[in-house]
Design an enzyme around this catalytic site. Sequence first.
Site, PDB file in Angstrom:
ATOM      1  N   TRP A 131       0.817  -1.218   0.000  1.00  0.00           N
ATOM      2  CA  TRP A 131       0.000   0.000   0.000  1.00  0.00           C
ATOM      3  C   TRP A 131       0.846   1.262   0.000  1.00  0.00           C
ATOM      4  CZ3 TRP A 131      -0.827  -3.394   4.346  1.00  0.00           C
ATOM      5  CH2 TRP A 131      -0.221  -3.003   5.540  1.00  0.00           C
ATOM      6  N   TYR A 171      -3.703   1.269  -4.593  1.00  0.00           N
ATOM      7  CA  TYR A 171      -2.423   1.567  -3.951  1.00  0.00           C
ATOM      8  C   TYR A 171      -1.553   2.420  -4.891  1.00  0.00           C
ATOM      9  CZ  TYR A 171      -3.495  -2.067  -0.486  1.00  0.00           C
ATOM     10  OH  TYR A 171      -4.067  -2.822   0.503  1.00  0.00           O
TER      11      TYR A 171
END
Length: 297
Positions: free
Chosen positions: A28, A58
């Site tokens: 992420w 992400y």
Amino acid sequence: MTTLRLSSQPRPLGKSDILVSPIAWGMWRLAGDDAAVRARIDAALAAGITLFDTADIYGADQPAGFGSAETLFGRALAEAPALRDTMVIATKSGIRPGIPYDSSASSLAAALDDSLARMRIDRVDLYQIHRRDLLTHPQEVAAALDRMVDAGKVRAIGVSNHSPAEVDTLQAFLGRPIVSIQPEFSPLHAAPLFDGTLDQAMRHDLAVLAWSPLGGGRLADGSHPAAQALAAHGAHFGVDAATTALAWAMAHPARIIPIVGSQTPARILASADAYKVEWTRAAWYDVLQAGMAERLP
């Protein structure tokens, strides 16, 4: 006194034939140049990690924008194709900037194809609905997911940030089992222990991929009482609070797989030290109570 010990052995991903490591690495915050990305991947593999978790969203907060984490990961795979055979690759979709959620059949189909193109692969091992789209009927979501598997683009289906009722409802329309859930879980976010999330996982053999197992970093900086309890316990095994926090989650009988979010190779490597940590019930509950800031009844 019972001692809880951890195993580094691979285990099935829920009710699937996919074997995964007991720790995952998440992307992420993946950013940087190709060499930095490859160093993180190599560190994860050296730590025994085979489960790599990403999502199309992400990177949306990075200059490179939406999809950039998958793109960076895909470049690494393209430069070293042999890496693919060492990994179980998981991605997610359903969060769309400015919407915020879209799990309509057409959106999911396009999102999967885009993810595959960015990662330069022809199939993803685990495809997850990132968050529930309240405006799409679960029957439509399920049909889209079933088509992905039938088309050979996805091996297994999971969900992220879904309540037990949402998991049950989606499962009712699916033609195959949901194999995993992805809740937030740490001593600072212990709700899954009490809201039925982990009970459901154990009942239905769902793999639990825990995001933010360090409580957004607060369990690593030493300021929170739970971080102090983790540091004190980990010192007996020569590991720090952050690594001990991974072990704390893994000790639960749901066999939780914590997702390591660090982008520092040394920290990723250190995650393997979690297997050194042993727990008594008293020590485990001490950390929980410190995280909750209250005593259990």
